[in-house]
Write a protein that holds these residues in place. Structure first.
Motif, PDB file in Angstrom:
ATOM      1  N   SER A 127       0.854  -1.197   0.000  1.00 18.35           N
ATOM      2  CA  SER A 127       0.000   0.000   0.000  1.00 18.35           C
ATOM      3  C   SER A 127       0.884   1.238   0.000  1.00 18.35           C
ATOM      4  CB  SER A 127      -0.909   0.024   1.237  1.00 18.35           C
ATOM      5  OG  SER A 127      -1.770  -1.088   1.229  1.00 18.35           O
ATOM      6  N   ARG A 128       0.548   2.180  -0.868  1.00 19.99           N
ATOM      7  CA  ARG A 128       1.283   3.450  -0.904  1.00 19.99           C
ATOM      8  C   ARG A 128       0.352   4.549  -1.399  1.00 19.99           C
ATOM      9  NH1 ARG A 128       6.958   3.553  -3.883  1.00 19.99           N
ATOM     10  NH2 ARG A 128       7.418   2.248  -2.061  1.00 19.99           N
ATOM     11  N   GLY A 129       0.268   5.595  -0.614  1.00 20.23           N
ATOM     12  CA  GLY A 129      -0.568   6.727  -0.995  1.00 20.23           C
ATOM     13  C   GLY A 129      -2.028   6.361  -1.177  1.00 20.23           C
ATOM     14  N   GLY A 130      -2.515   5.423  -0.379  1.00 18.85           N
ATOM     15  CA  GLY A 130      -3.908   5.001  -0.473  1.00 18.85           C
ATOM     16  C   GLY A 130      -4.189   4.015  -1.576  1.00 18.85           C
ATOM     17  N   LYS A 131      -3.186   3.669  -2.358  1.00 19.44           N
ATOM     18  CA  LYS A 131      -3.363   2.698  -3.436  1.00 19.44           C
ATOM     19  C   LYS A 131      -2.736   1.357  -3.041  1.00 19.44           C
ATOM     20  CE  LYS A 131      -3.460   6.057  -7.234  1.00 19.44           C
ATOM     21  NZ  LYS A 131      -2.855   6.450  -8.536  1.00 19.44           N
ATOM     22  N   VAL A 132      -3.424   0.295  -3.368  1.00 16.94           N
ATOM     23  CA  VAL A 132      -2.959  -1.051  -3.057  1.00 16.94           C
ATOM     24  C   VAL A 132      -2.491  -1.735  -4.341  1.00 16.94           C
ATOM     25  CG1 VAL A 132      -3.581  -3.308  -2.137  1.00 16.94           C
ATOM     26  CG2 VAL A 132      -4.523  -1.241  -1.093  1.00 16.94           C
ATOM     27  N   SER A 133      -1.287  -2.269  -4.287  1.00 19.95           N
ATOM     28  CA  SER A 133      -0.733  -2.978  -5.432  1.00 19.95           C
ATOM     29  C   SER A 133      -0.552  -4.441  -5.051  1.00 19.95           C
ATOM     30  CB  SER A 133       0.615  -2.368  -5.829  1.00 19.95           C
ATOM     31  OG  SER A 133       1.240  -3.121  -6.848  1.00 19.95           O
ATOM     32  N   GLU A 134      -1.254  -5.324  -5.763  1.00 21.05           N
ATOM     33  CA  GLU A 134      -1.146  -6.756  -5.488  1.00 21.05           C
ATOM     34  C   GLU A 134      -0.002  -7.333  -6.323  1.00 21.05           C
ATOM     35  OE1 GLU A 134      -3.996 -10.739  -5.213  1.00 21.05           O
ATOM     36  OE2 GLU A 134      -4.560  -9.085  -6.561  1.00 21.05           O
ATOM     37  N   VAL A 135       1.013  -7.809  -5.649  1.00 24.16           N
ATOM     38  CA  VAL A 135       2.204  -8.317  -6.326  1.00 24.16           C
ATOM     39  C   VAL A 135       2.104  -9.816  -6.585  1.00 24.16           C
ATOM     40  CG1 VAL A 135       4.720  -8.549  -6.198  1.00 24.16           C
ATOM     41  CG2 VAL A 135       3.606  -6.497  -5.292  1.00 24.16           C
ATOM     42  N   LEU A 136       1.700 -10.564  -5.562  1.00 29.36           N
ATOM     43  CA  LEU A 136       1.608 -12.020  -5.653  1.00 29.36           C
ATOM     44  C   LEU A 136       0.229 -12.484  -5.214  1.00 29.36           C
ATOM     45  CD1 LEU A 136       5.040 -12.937  -4.007  1.00 29.36           C
ATOM     46  CD2 LEU A 136       4.509 -13.037  -6.453  1.00 29.36           C
ATOM     47  N   ARG A 137      -0.257 -13.552  -5.864  1.00 34.92           N
ATOM     48  CA  ARG A 137      -1.581 -14.072  -5.526  1.00 34.92           C
ATOM     49  C   ARG A 137      -1.562 -15.608  -5.548  1.00 34.92           C
ATOM     50  NH1 ARG A 137      -6.345 -12.325  -9.437  1.00 34.92           N
ATOM     51  NH2 ARG A 137      -6.051 -10.337  -8.316  1.00 34.92           N
ATOM     52  N   ASP A 138      -2.048 -16.197  -4.467  1.00 32.97           N
ATOM     53  CA  ASP A 138      -2.265 -17.656  -4.374  1.00 32.97           C
ATOM     54  C   ASP A 138      -1.039 -18.477  -4.815  1.00 32.97           C
ATOM     55  OD1 ASP A 138      -4.797 -17.323  -3.400  1.00 32.97           O
ATOM     56  OD2 ASP A 138      -5.795 -17.577  -5.321  1.00 32.97           O
ATOM     57  N   ILE A 139       0.107 -18.181  -4.215  1.00 34.28           N
ATOM     58  CA  ILE A 139       1.322 -18.947  -4.494  1.00 34.28           C
ATOM     59  C   ILE A 139       1.278 -20.242  -3.690  1.00 34.28           C
ATOM     60  CG2 ILE A 139       3.836 -19.002  -4.366  1.00 34.28           C
ATOM     61  CD1 ILE A 139       2.845 -16.994  -6.392  1.00 34.28           C
ATOM     62  N   ARG A 140       1.253 -21.361  -4.393  1.00 37.59           N
ATOM     63  CA  ARG A 140       1.221 -22.674  -3.740  1.00 37.59           C
ATOM     64  C   ARG A 140       2.379 -23.515  -4.275  1.00 37.59           C
ATOM     65  NH1 ARG A 140      -4.588 -24.341  -5.563  1.00 37.59           N
ATOM     66  NH2 ARG A 140      -4.133 -22.715  -7.104  1.00 37.59           N
ATOM     67  N   LEU A 141       3.246 -23.915  -3.344  1.00 33.81           N
ATOM     68  CA  LEU A 141       4.437 -24.664  -3.751  1.00 33.81           C
ATOM     69  C   LEU A 141       4.978 -25.422  -2.546  1.00 33.81           C
ATOM     70  CD1 LEU A 141       6.551 -25.115  -6.089  1.00 33.81           C
ATOM     71  CD2 LEU A 141       7.860 -23.248  -5.053  1.00 33.81           C
ATOM     72  N   THR A 142       5.412 -26.651  -2.770  1.00 35.45           N
ATOM     73  CA  THR A 142       6.128 -27.402  -1.745  1.00 35.45           C
ATOM     74  C   THR A 142       7.514 -27.744  -2.271  1.00 35.45           C
ATOM     75  OG1 THR A 142       5.217 -29.515  -2.518  1.00 35.45           O
ATOM     76  CG2 THR A 142       4.026 -28.382  -0.757  1.00 35.45           C
ATOM     77  N   ILE A 143       8.493 -27.670  -1.385  1.00 34.36           N
ATOM     78  CA  ILE A 143       9.883 -27.935  -1.750  1.00 34.36           C
ATOM     79  C   ILE A 143      10.442 -28.959  -0.771  1.00 34.36           C
ATOM     80  CG2 ILE A 143      12.203 -26.935  -1.928  1.00 34.36           C
ATOM     81  CD1 ILE A 143      10.876 -24.319  -2.815  1.00 34.36           C
ATOM     82  N   ASP A 144      11.072 -29.995  -1.309  1.00 30.61           N
ATOM     83  CA  ASP A 144      11.634 -31.056  -0.480  1.00 30.61           C
ATOM     84  C   ASP A 144      13.002 -30.668   0.059  1.00 30.61           C
ATOM     85  OD1 ASP A 144       9.436 -32.709  -0.958  1.00 30.61           O
ATOM     86  OD2 ASP A 144      10.358 -33.609  -2.735  1.00 30.61           O
ATOM     87  N   GLU A 145      13.380 -31.296   1.156  1.00 29.90           N
ATOM     88  CA  GLU A 145      14.699 -31.063   1.728  1.00 29.90           C
ATOM     89  C   GLU A 145      15.772 -31.501   0.729  1.00 29.90           C
ATOM     90  OE1 GLU A 145      17.204 -31.955   5.838  1.00 29.90           O
ATOM     91  OE2 GLU A 145      15.310 -33.005   5.448  1.00 29.90           O
TER      92      GLU A 145
END
Length: 265
Positions: free
Chosen positions: A15-33
């Motif tokens: 959020s900046r100056g009353g405006k909202v900027s969506e950068v990422l949405r619904d990131i789903r990921l699994t990473i193994d050791e």
């Protein structure tokens, strides 16, 4: 069995100056050791933001980052970051730059002699033990980046986060450090997540390549398995069908996304 690292429906907005900027949405990921995962996509797709969320440098807006079933909500030595800029302190020697991290993490757990041995072991791992007494201004860009990698590894992180670590280097130095990173990964078995714009680098180093859609509200478009056996030799891979197929798949994804950007312009 639960995932080693889980990105669970992550969203991030600023959020900046009353405006909202969506950068990422619904990131789903699994990473193994022990897995090596690269994240690739066009500029502005939120790659660095995603890495910062895993590092705990930036809070998520929605969802959660879970490392061994524990929520990540702050920086910690279990997640070390290597930036494109080496971020070494210029008034300290190579040795003392690594010692800063080692002292912070291991004070009270290792003796002074043990800490010294551990610093030198990690400098030796990246072939920089001979330059331990030099200052950053006295060594090359590639050598500085090696020291940055040694400093990160010396923290014994569960995950090593690499934000375009070789992006500012010349081609020959970059190739040498890529080979060295493959050797370190083979020897230590760290879980590694790397941001890159370089398709060949991603295919050479990775077990999987995460391809991001364009921003705003970027998400994961595709995840490509790289079924190349290790150890990998770059010259042998130049004509390898699996390597070429993976390279073509990533280029095709990025090219299609670039066309969407041009169409919207």
């Amino acid at each position: 069995m639960s995932a080693y690292l889980k990105l669970d429906y992550i969203g991030k907005s600023f959020s900046r100056g009353g405006k909202v900027s969506e950068v990422l949405r619904d990131i789903r990921l699994t990473i193994d050791e022990g897995e090596f995962v690269s994240i690739i996509g066009h500029s502005g797709c939120g790659k660095s933001t995603l890495l910062n969320l895993v590092a705990g440098l930036t809070p998520v807006s929605s969802g959660a980052v879970l490392l061994e079933n524990r929520e990540v909500n702050a920086p910690g030595p279990d997640r070390a970051v290597v930036f494109q800029n080496h971020s070494l302190l210029p008034w300290l020697s190579v040795y003392d730059n690594v010692a800063l991290a080692v002292t912070k993490v291991f004070r009270g757990r290792k003796s002074k002699a043990e800490r010294h041995a551990w610093i030198m072991e990690n400098l030796d791992l990246v072939q920089m033990a001979h330059a331990a007494d030099k200052r950053p201004g006295e060594i090359s860009g590639g050598m500085k980046q090696r020291v940055g990698i040694a400093r990160a590894l010396a923290m014994e992180p569960k995950i090593l986060l690499l934000d375009e670590p070789f992006g500012a280097l010349d081609a020959l130095t970059r190739a040498h450090l890529q080979d060295q990173m493959m050797d370190i990964h083979a020897r230590l078995g760290n879980t590694m997540i790397m941001i890159t714009h370089d398709v060949d680098e991603a295919v050479l180093l990775s077990d999987r390549i995460v391809m991001m859609t364009n921003g705003p509200a970027a998400t994961i478009g595709e995840v490509l398995e790289v079924p190349l056996p290790r150890p990998r030799e770059r010259l042998a891979l130049a004509s390898d069908r699996t390597y070429l197929r993976c390279r073509e798949a990533v280029l095709k994804f990025l090219y299609e996304r670039h066309r969407f950007v041009e169409a919207a312009a």
